[in-house]
Motif scaffolding. Structure first.
Motif, PDB file in Angstrom:
ATOM      1  N   MET A  18       3.368  19.893   8.988  1.00  0.00           N
ATOM      2  CA  MET A  18       3.199  19.890   7.541  1.00  0.00           C
ATOM      3  C   MET A  18       2.433  18.638   7.146  1.00  0.00           C
ATOM      4  N   ALA A  19       1.510  18.818   6.210  1.00  0.00           N
ATOM      5  CA  ALA A  19       0.695  17.687   5.772  1.00  0.00           C
ATOM      6  C   ALA A  19       1.557  16.636   5.095  1.00  0.00           C
ATOM      7  N   VAL A  20       1.219  15.371   5.333  1.00  0.00           N
ATOM      8  CA  VAL A  20       1.918  14.252   4.714  1.00  0.00           C
ATOM      9  C   VAL A  20       1.172  13.863   3.453  1.00  0.00           C
ATOM     10  N   LEU A  21       1.926  13.764   2.354  1.00  0.00           N
ATOM     11  CA  LEU A  21       1.327  13.409   1.069  1.00  0.00           C
ATOM     12  C   LEU A  21       1.681  11.968   0.714  1.00  0.00           C
ATOM     13  N   VAL A  22       0.747  11.284   0.021  1.00  0.00           N
ATOM     14  CA  VAL A  22       0.960   9.896  -0.380  1.00  0.00           C
ATOM     15  C   VAL A  22       0.549   9.714  -1.831  1.00  0.00           C
ATOM     16  N   LEU A  23       1.153   8.726  -2.464  1.00  0.00           N
ATOM     17  CA  LEU A  23       0.678   8.222  -3.753  1.00  0.00           C
ATOM     18  C   LEU A  23      -0.067   6.930  -3.469  1.00  0.00           C
ATOM     19  N   HIS A  24      -1.320   6.874  -3.865  1.00  0.00           N
ATOM     20  CA  HIS A  24      -2.145   5.683  -3.639  1.00  0.00           C
ATOM     21  C   HIS A  24      -2.498   5.109  -5.000  1.00  0.00           C
ATOM     22  N   ILE A  25      -2.079   3.854  -5.266  1.00  0.00           N
ATOM     23  CA  ILE A  25      -2.329   3.226  -6.573  1.00  0.00           C
ATOM     24  C   ILE A  25      -3.764   2.716  -6.606  1.00  0.00           C
ATOM     25  N   LEU A  26      -4.528   3.234  -7.575  1.00  0.00           N
ATOM     26  CA  LEU A  26      -5.940   2.900  -7.702  1.00  0.00           C
ATOM     27  C   LEU A  26      -6.188   1.779  -8.685  1.00  0.00           C
ATOM     28  N   GLN A  27      -5.338   1.694  -9.712  1.00  0.00           N
ATOM     29  CA  GLN A  27      -5.567   0.715 -10.768  1.00  0.00           C
ATOM     30  C   GLN A  27      -4.234   0.261 -11.327  1.00  0.00           C
ATOM     31  N   GLY A  28      -4.142  -1.036 -11.651  1.00  0.00           N
ATOM     32  CA  GLY A  28      -2.916  -1.591 -12.195  1.00  0.00           C
ATOM     33  C   GLY A  28      -2.463  -2.790 -11.389  1.00  0.00           C
ATOM     34  N   PRO A  29      -1.335  -3.409 -11.759  1.00  0.00           N
ATOM     35  CA  PRO A  29      -0.856  -4.605 -11.054  1.00  0.00           C
ATOM     36  C   PRO A  29      -0.587  -4.380  -9.573  1.00  0.00           C
ATOM     37  N   ASP A  30      -0.277  -3.138  -9.180  1.00  0.00           N
ATOM     38  CA  ASP A  30       0.056  -2.855  -7.780  1.00  0.00           C
ATOM     39  C   ASP A  30      -1.098  -2.188  -7.043  1.00  0.00           C
ATOM     40  N   ARG A  31      -2.320  -2.424  -7.522  1.00  0.00           N
ATOM     41  CA  ARG A  31      -3.507  -1.801  -6.934  1.00  0.00           C
ATOM     42  C   ARG A  31      -3.498  -1.933  -5.411  1.00  0.00           C
ATOM     43  N   GLY A  32      -3.759  -0.820  -4.709  1.00  0.00           N
ATOM     44  CA  GLY A  32      -3.843  -0.821  -3.260  1.00  0.00           C
ATOM     45  C   GLY A  32      -2.583  -0.371  -2.551  1.00  0.00           C
ATOM     46  N   LYS A  33      -1.443  -0.336  -3.248  1.00  0.00           N
ATOM     47  CA  LYS A  33      -0.205   0.093  -2.597  1.00  0.00           C
ATOM     48  C   LYS A  33      -0.233   1.585  -2.318  1.00  0.00           C
ATOM     49  N   LYS A  34       0.437   1.995  -1.235  1.00  0.00           N
ATOM     50  CA  LYS A  34       0.557   3.401  -0.879  1.00  0.00           C
ATOM     51  C   LYS A  34       2.026   3.734  -0.671  1.00  0.00           C
ATOM     52  N   PHE A  35       2.447   4.890  -1.192  1.00  0.00           N
ATOM     53  CA  PHE A  35       3.821   5.352  -1.022  1.00  0.00           C
ATOM     54  C   PHE A  35       3.789   6.727  -0.372  1.00  0.00           C
ATOM     55  N   GLU A  36       4.327   6.821   0.845  1.00  0.00           N
ATOM     56  CA  GLU A  36       4.409   8.110   1.517  1.00  0.00           C
ATOM     57  C   GLU A  36       5.558   8.906   0.906  1.00  0.00           C
ATOM     58  N   LEU A  37       5.309  10.186   0.608  1.00  0.00           N
ATOM     59  CA  LEU A  37       6.301  11.027  -0.055  1.00  0.00           C
ATOM     60  C   LEU A  37       7.032  11.879   0.981  1.00  0.00           C
ATOM     61  N   PRO A  38       8.343  11.656   1.166  1.00  0.00           N
ATOM     62  CA  PRO A  38       9.104  12.515   2.082  1.00  0.00           C
ATOM     63  C   PRO A  38       9.118  13.950   1.568  1.00  0.00           C
ATOM     64  N   SER A  39       9.099  14.894   2.487  1.00  0.00           N
ATOM     65  CA  SER A  39       8.884  16.302   2.103  1.00  0.00           C
ATOM     66  C   SER A  39      10.075  16.938   1.387  1.00  0.00           C
ATOM     67  N   HIS A  40      11.290  16.343   1.458  1.00  0.00           N
ATOM     68  CA  HIS A  40      12.456  17.007   0.878  1.00  0.00           C
ATOM     69  C   HIS A  40      13.228  16.133  -0.111  1.00  0.00           C
ATOM     70  N   GLU A  41      12.684  14.984  -0.514  1.00  0.00           N
ATOM     71  CA  GLU A  41      13.426  14.100  -1.412  1.00  0.00           C
ATOM     72  C   GLU A  41      12.642  13.843  -2.689  1.00  0.00           C
ATOM     73  N   PRO A  42      13.255  14.064  -3.855  1.00  0.00           N
ATOM     74  CA  PRO A  42      12.604  13.715  -5.124  1.00  0.00           C
ATOM     75  C   PRO A  42      12.346  12.212  -5.183  1.00  0.00           C
ATOM     76  N   GLN A  43      11.288  11.836  -5.889  1.00  0.00           N
ATOM     77  CA  GLN A  43      10.916  10.426  -6.024  1.00  0.00           C
ATOM     78  C   GLN A  43      10.809  10.069  -7.503  1.00  0.00           C
ATOM     79  N   LEU A  44      11.417   8.936  -7.852  1.00  0.00           N
ATOM     80  CA  LEU A  44      11.394   8.464  -9.233  1.00  0.00           C
ATOM     81  C   LEU A  44      10.277   7.431  -9.386  1.00  0.00           C
ATOM     82  N   ILE A  45       9.468   7.606 -10.413  1.00  0.00           N
ATOM     83  CA  ILE A  45       8.427   6.631 -10.747  1.00  0.00           C
ATOM     84  C   ILE A  45       8.941   5.784 -11.908  1.00  0.00           C
ATOM     85  N   GLY A  46       9.005   4.497 -11.728  1.00  0.00           N
ATOM     86  CA  GLY A  46       9.509   3.615 -12.780  1.00  0.00           C
ATOM     87  C   GLY A  46       9.801   2.237 -12.238  1.00  0.00           C
ATOM     88  N   ARG A  47      10.494   1.410 -13.053  1.00  0.00           N
ATOM     89  CA  ARG A  47      10.787   0.034 -12.659  1.00  0.00           C
ATOM     90  C   ARG A  47      12.269  -0.178 -12.331  1.00  0.00           C
TER      91      ARG A  47
END
Length: 557
Positions: A1-30
């Motif tokens: 199964m393909a692995v999906l990532v969130l790649h931050i393009l712009q903002g204070p965390d520019r350049g960070k990558k978050f790999e998304l596990p295939s069966h777990e919800p992910q919360l975006i926030g602080r």
């Protein structure tokens, strides 16, 4: 199964990558349980990513600043596809396949290209979606204007070509999601392009710094036609050769634009990305083209200005030669007079006559020696050799050399040295020369009788500084000359002066981070005050993490 990532393009965390596990919800926030994002414009519980059998859904959690997908604000839940862009607050992310996936994206061309390319997959659902994350063309134009304004400011700040191009690449890497970038220049259209800047966001392992994988076809097309090229499918783009370089580096999307000014093309700027399901956009191609044009104009302006500076430098050299020739001629005349007197004395065997001729010869030898040292000190930049120095001992050495001149003038030399002076960090040879120049001027300005030069030092504990005062009761300096005494070749001594002594002295004091000031009254005397820091100078770390400039061994050239 393909692995999906969130790649931050712009903002204070520019350049960070978050790999998304295939069966777990992910919360975006602080909040502590969310993906670690530091953007203060993102709510503590901003949005939620939920997987369902490989399909991911994004839902806004009633955030303060809203959640956008491909530039459109979402109200409920939205299904995501690889390549979609998500904007939360001022943070822009791309939802993409991990770089090891081999899928390709669309192919895009600027108008006027004559390559036969095929679109291999559909473009993003919202054609207005851009790397800058602007929801509408007006905001995109504002972002472009901001970048160009920044570029204009930095191109006006330097005339050094290498420094200019490194600053341009810094700006490009801060505004574009590039994994690699380089700038190639050529002096003549028939010359081989020479790499002057090479940058990697993450330095590849086993990197051969003498080779740059690059497409000769694309670079040559850009150089010859002066057109920017966008490839959004580099691995299958026949404009890239089918060798291992593109695949080894996983290059997916690339931009190559000319660095030009009018009809002249200096070279190219090339950037590429290996992020799967991400492509540079035509808006970015246009912005990069503008960057190339502004860089070319800056290089052209620097060349014109350098040419004018060279002309001015030659004129200044002519003025310096004319000024120094008079001084050297006078010194040589003095040497010839002293030598003639000695020769006559030796022919006659007259020791008394020889004693009269020798001082003339010695004085002029000292003058030409001092002139040579000042010429070298003023024309050549050399690093200071800083060491803790006993200032009293240094001044006493200078006084011993000056004393014969005072004796000839029947003048007094008074030393008032502070015994509490701590060792001062300075270059003793350089400061010795500076003090010799000041004291020589003071002695030469003394009246025929009752002349006195006073050298005084004192330690200033409140500012941790050493102060050296050189005062004389000589002829003084006319007010009209006060503003020019530290300028080179400006002298009030007529044929006896070169105008370099005080210019060299100020240069030496400035290099020490100190200061020199002067007060004078005609026919009453002159006082020079030199201030030097007594603090130990710290070492400056000028380390640069950039890669060294490679040789011209371009892989596909």
């Amino acid at each position: 199964m393909a692995v999906l990532v969130l790649h931050i393009l712009q903002g204070p965390d520019r350049g960070k990558k978050f790999e998304l596990p295939s069966h777990e919800p992910q919360l975006i926030g602080r909040s502590t349980e969310a993906l670690p994002i530091s953007d203060t414009t993102v709510s503590r519980r901003h949005a939620e990513l939920t997987p369902d059998d490989g399909q991911w859904t994004l839902r806004d959690l009633k955030s303060a600043n809203g959640t956008f997908v491909n530039g459109q604000r979402i109200e409920g839940a939205v299904k995501l596809a690889p390549g979609d862009q998500i904007k939360c607050g001022s943070t822009l992310m791309t939802f993409a396949l991990a770089p090891d996936d081999k899928k390709t994206s669309m192919v895009s061309m600027m108008p006027g290209e004559d390559f036969d390319l095929t679109v291999e997959s559909k473009s993003p659902r919202n054609p207005q979606a851009m790397i800058l994350g602007a929801p509408d063309p007006a905001m995109a134009a504002m972002e472009h204007l901001r970048v160009i304004y920044h570029l204009t400011a930095l191109t006006a700040s330097t005339l050094d070509r290498t420094e200019l191009l490194n600053q341009v690449m810094d700006l490009i890497f801060s505004e574009f999601l590039a994994d690699r970038g380089f700038i190639l220049l050529q002096e003549h259209p028939t010359d081989r392009p020479d790499p002057v800047v090479v940058r990697y966001r993450v330095k590849p392992k086993n990197l051969d710094e003498g080779r740059i994988p690059v497409s000769r076809t694309i670079v040559q097309h850009t150089l010859e036609r002066g057109e920017g090229i966008l490839s959004t499918n580099a691995m299958n783009d026949h404009r890239f050769r089918s060798g291992d370089s593109v695949r080894d580096y996983g290059i997916r999307s690339a931009i190559c634009v000319p660095v030009s000014a009018g009809p002249r093309t200096f070279g190219v700027i090339h950037i590429d990305s290996s992020l799967a399901n991400f492509t540079f956009t035509e808006e970015q191609l246009r912005l990069m083209t503008a960057i190339g044009q502004h860089t070319g104009l800056a290089m052209q302006s620097a060349e014109v200005l350098s040419g004018k500076m060279q002309t001015q430098r030659l004129a200044a050299m002519g003025e310096a030669v004319a000024s120094l020739s008079h001084s050297i001629k006078n010194i040589l005349q003095g040497l010839r007079g002293g030598a003639d007197a000695l020769e006559l004395a030796m022919n006659r065997g007259d020791l008394n006559m020889a004693k009269e001729g020798w001082p003339i010869l010695a004085r002029n030898l000292d003058r030409i020696y001092a002139l040579t040292l000042n010429m070298l000190a003023y024309s050549k930049q050399r690093p200071l050799e800083i060491e803790a120095t006993n200032l009293a001992v240094l001044i006493q050495e200078v006084a011993e050399l000056i004393q014969p001149q005072c004796d000839r003038r029947k003048a007094g030399l008074i030393l008032d040295l502070d015994d509490a002076m701590p060792p001062i960090p300075l270059d003793s040879n350089a400061l010795h020369q500076a003090l010799m120049n000041v004291l020589t001027n003071a002695v030469e300005a003394l009246p025929a009788k009752n002349g006195v030069v006073t050298v005084k030092t004192r330690y200033l504990p409140e500012t941790q500084a050493a102060e050296i005062t050189v005062a004389d009761n000589g002829t003084g300096i006319d007010p009209e000359y006060m503003d020019m005494i530290f300028q080179p070749f400006a002298s009030t001594k007529g044929q006896r002066g070169t105008g370099l002594g005080l210019a060299v002295t100020k240069k030496i004091i400035d290099e020490h981070g100190g200061s020199i000031s002067v007060t004078s009254q005609p026919k009453q005397g002159t006082t020079f005050v030199i201030t030097l820091s007594a603090e130990t100078a710290g070492e400056v770390n000028s380390g640069d993490t950039r890669l060294p400039r490679p040789q011209t061994n371009l892989e596909e050239f």
